[in-house]
Design an enzyme around this catalytic site. Structure first.
Site, PDB file in Angstrom:
ATOM      1  CG  ASP A 106      -0.391   0.203   2.445  1.00 28.44           C
ATOM      2  OD1 ASP A 106       1.104  -0.049   2.560  1.00 28.44           O
ATOM      3  OD2 ASP A 106      -0.920   0.081   3.699  1.00 28.44           O
ATOM      4  CG  ASP A 157       3.259  -3.079   6.611  1.00 26.77           C
ATOM      5  OD1 ASP A 157       4.448  -3.885   6.454  1.00 26.77           O
ATOM      6  OD2 ASP A 157       2.928  -3.044   5.139  1.00 26.77           O
ATOM      7  CG  ASP A 186       7.008  12.509  20.868  1.00 32.23           C
ATOM      8  OD1 ASP A 186       8.050  12.744  20.378  1.00 32.23           O
ATOM      9  OD2 ASP A 186       6.110  13.460  20.898  1.00 32.23           O
ATOM     10  CD  GLU A 203      11.619  14.616  21.049  1.00 38.28           C
ATOM     11  OE1 GLU A 203      12.034  15.510  20.403  1.00 38.28           O
ATOM     12  OE2 GLU A 203      10.757  14.473  21.618  1.00 38.28           O
TER      13      GLU A 203
END
Ligand code: GLC
Ligand code: MG
Length: 553
Positions: free
Chosen positions: A36, A40, A213, A277
Site C-alpha cells: 500500500d 508496516d 516523546d 527525548e
C-alpha cells in the site's frame, strides 16, 4: 498472550541498554509488506534478519498507534491499538516474538505530552462545557482581550504560529505542536493513571523499553506565564529550546512523573528501560532525567548538533561523559533521527558529506555508552532535498517552510528503480518518492562490497560486539582516555579491565591533510583506505580508523 514468544533475549541481562546499539525504525518508511506504499509491522518482521545480521541489539519503533497521521503518528488517537496502515495487534505480537527469538529487543515510542484531536478524550472535551471534567484533561483557558479574542498567553507552537486554537464556545486549547495535537493536563491525576496503564499494556505485550516523546514537556509552569518574547520581535521562542528557560519545558515537577514510572518498569523482568527525548537548558538539567529513580537514558542532542570539527566533537563528548559520570548512567549518542536532516547532508552532502558521515559512525561506535542509529544511515543515505512541495507531509512545512520529510523517504532495499524493493515485488508505490539516483545505495547493491557504507557498519558493529575494550559496561568517562593529537585530530583509547587484552584506539582526522598513524597499532577497520607515505600508514582527510594495540604500561 504467550510469554514464551515475548520473553526478551536474556531475562538476566538487565543492563543490556548500557552499551546497546539501537536502530531507529521509522515504521512508515522501513519496509512495506502489503504494497500500500506504507511501511508496516509485517514489513519490519520480514526484515528482522537484516537487522540481526547488521549487528544491532534493539529497535526503536516510531509510533504505530491509531492516528490520523497529521504528524506522522505522533498524533495518537488510541494508545492501545495499531493503526490499520501498520497492521494490527496480532502483527505486533508476531513481530516482537520474532525479534526476541532473533535476540533483538523492541523499544516503542510513547507520546504522553499530547493526544490527537481525534482521541476520544478530546472529542469529549470539545462536546463538553468550559470547566467540565472532560476539559480538565487538556489545557483549556479563556482568552485575553475584551471578548477573549486573544490567546491566553504568548506561547508559540514548535511548528510555527500561536500555541493556542480557539473553539466555537470561545475557549482556547493549548497545543505546543500542531492544532491536531492538543496538550494533555499532566496536573490531572486521571491523565497520570491512564499513562501508567498504557505503559503496563505494552510491557505486558513484551516491549523492552520506551522512547518518551517530548519528555521535558508534560508539565507547564503554574499560571501559564508569558515567555516574553515571540517571533514577532524577531526572536522565536523555539530558539530557546535547549538554551534557555521556557515555562512550557523542563519544569521541575516533570520529574515526579518519571519517579512514578520507574517502579513500573522495574517491576517487569529483563531490564525494561526508557529513553527521553528531552531538551534542557544545560547538560546538568538534562542529566536530571536519568538515574536509578527516573529514566535510563536521554539522547545527547549536542552530539547530533556538533559541527564537523575536532574541537566541536571533543567538547560535546567531554561534556556528555562528565554528566554521565555524575549520574552513573551511560551516554546516549545519536547522529541522526527522523526530525533532523541526515548527517551526510549536514556534514557537506555529496562525496564529502558521505566521507565524514562514515568517519562519524566509527567515532560514535567507539565511544562508551549506547548508540542510536537512524534507519538508512548504514546505507549512507543523504537528505532528500528536492521533494516536490505538494508531496511533503510534515505539518510544520506549511507554517515554517521547514520540513522533516527529506529524512523520512522509504529505504531502498534492492533493484534499479524507485521504490527499490520497499514493497512487494512489482509494487511501485511509496508514500514519499525515493530519488531516481538511489539504486547504488540499496541494501542489495551494497551487500558484499567491502567499500560500501553498509559493510563498514557491519564490520564496525561486529567488532563492537566482540572487542573486550568496547563491550565493557560503562557509566561515563571510565574507559575513554584522550591521546595527545595534533590540531584537527581526535584520538582516544578504550581499554578493557582484563589484563593482557588489547586496547582499542579510535583516530578521527578532521584536518585538511593526511596524518601519520603508525604509532596507534594495527588498523582493524577504517572509514577510508589508509594511505602510505615513506612506508608509513596515513589516515586520509575526513576519515576515521580503529586500531588495536597491546595495553601500555
Ligand atoms: C517529537 C518527535 C517529532 C514530533 C514531535 C511532536 O519531537 O520526535 O517527530 O513531531 O515530538 O510529537
Ligand atoms: Mg504497507
Amino acid at each position: 498472550m504467550s510469554t514464551a514468544s515475548t520473553a526478551p533475549p536474556s531475562d538476566t541481562d538487565a543492563n543490556w541498554w548500557r552499551s546497546a546499539v539501537v536502530y531507529q525504525v521509522y515504521v512508515r518508511s522501513f519496509a512495506d509488506s502489503d504494497g500500500d506504499g506504507s511501511g508496516d509491522l509485517n514489513g519490519i518482521r520480514d526484515r528482522l534478519p537484516y537487522l540481526r545480521d547488521l549487528g544491532v541489539d534493539a529497535l526503536w519503533l516510531t509510533p504505530f498507534y491509531r492516528s490520523p497521521m497529521v504528524d506522522g503518528g505522533y498524533d495518537v488517537a488510541d494508545y492501545r491499538d495499531i493503526d490499520p496502515i501498520f497492521g494490527n495487534l496480532a502483527d505486533f505480537d508476531a513481530m516482537i516474538g520474532t525479534a526476541h527469538t532473533l535476540g533483538l529487543r523492541i523499544i516503542v515510542d510513547i507520546v504522553p505530552n499530547h493526544t490527537s484531536d481525534a482521541h476520544p478524550w478530546f472529542v469529549e472535551a470539545l462536546a463538553a462545557a468550559p470547566g467540565s471534567v472532560e476539559r480538565e484533561r487538556y489545557l483549556f483557558r479563556d482568552g485575553r482581550g475584551e471578548n477573549g479574542e486573544l490567546p491566553p498567553n504568548d506561547w508559540e507552537s514548535i511548528f510555527g504560529g500561536p500555541a493556542w486554537t480557539r473553539v466555537p464556545d470561545g475557549q482556547w486549547y493549548l497545543h505546543l505542536f500542531d492544532p491536531a495535537q492538543p496538550d494533555l493536563n499532566w496536573r490531572n491525576p486521571e491523565v497520570r493513571t491512564e499513562f501508567e496503564d498504557i505503559l503496563r499494556f505494552w510491557l505486558d505485550r513484551g516491549v523492552d523499553g520506551f522512547r518518551i516523546d517530548v519528555a521535558h514537556g508534560m508539565i507547564k509552569a503554574e499560571g501559564l506565564p508569558d515567555v516574553g518574547r515571540t517571533s514577532a520581535d524577531g526572536s522565536p521562542q523555539i530558539a530557546l529550546l535547549g538554551r534557555g528557560r521556557l515555562p512550557y519545558f523542563d519544569q521541575d515537577e516533570v520529574h515526579d512523573i518519571y519517579r512514578a514510572w520507574r517502579p513500573i518498569l522495574d517491576s517487569y523482568p529483563g531490564g525494561r528501560m526508557a529513553v527521553a527525548e528531552a531538551w534542557a537548558e544545560t547538560p546538568q538539567r538534562l542529566a536530571r532525567y536519568i538515574g536509578p529513580d527516573e529514566l535510563h537514558q536521554a539522547f545527547s542532542f549536542d552530539f547530533l548538533d556538533a559541527t564537523w570539527s575536532a574541537d566541536s566533537f571533543h567538547k560535546v563528548i567531554d561534556t556528555a561523559l562528565a554528566e554521565s559520570t555524575i549520574v552513573g548512567a551511560p551516554t546516549t549518542w545519536v547522529l541522526s533521527n527522523h526530525d533532523k536532516p541526515r548527517h551526510v547532508t549536514r556534514y557537506g552532502d555529496g562525496p564529502v558529506g558521505l566521507r565524514r558521515a562514515r568517519a562519524a559512525a566509527l567515532l560514535m561506535l567507539a565511544l562508551p555508552g549506547c548508540a542510536y542509529l537512524y534507519q538508512g544511515e548504514e546505507l549512507g543515505l543523504p537528505e532528500v532535498l528536492d521533494l516536490p512541495d505538494e508531496l511533503r507531509q510534515d505539518p510544520a512545512f506549511l507554517r515554517t517552510g521547514q520540513t522533516r520529510d527529506g529524512c523520512r523517504v522509504p529505504l531502498p532495499w534492492s533493484g534499479d528503480l524507485p521504490p527499490y524493493g520497499f514493497g512487494p515485488q512489482g509494487c511501485e508505490s511509496s508514500w514519499l518518492p525515493a530519488p531516481t539516483t538511489w539504486a547504488k545505495l540499496s541494501v542489495a547493491a551494497q551487500t558484499g562490497d567491502p567499500a560500501s557504507t553498509l559493510e563498514l557498519y557491519r564490520a564496525a558493529l561486529h567488532i563492537r560486539r566482540a572487542h573486550p575494550a568496547l563491550t565493557i559496561e560503562d557509566t561515563g568517562t571510565g574507559s575513554l582516555t584522550w591521546l595527545p593529537a595534533e590540531p584537527g585530530v581526535l584520538a582516544f583509547t578504550r581499554t578493557a579491565d582484563a589484563p593482557g587484552s588489547p586496547e582499542l584506539v579510535c583516530v578521527v582526522n578532521f584536518s585538511d591533510a593526511p596524518i601519520q598513524v603508525a604509532g596507534y597499532g594495527n588498523s582493524i577497520v577504517a572509514s577510508a583506505p589508509l594511505g602510505q607515505q615513506d612506508g608509513e600508514p596515513m589516515l586520509p582527510v575526513d576519515a576515521a580508523a580503529w586500531f588495536e594495540r597491546p595495553q601500555l604500561g
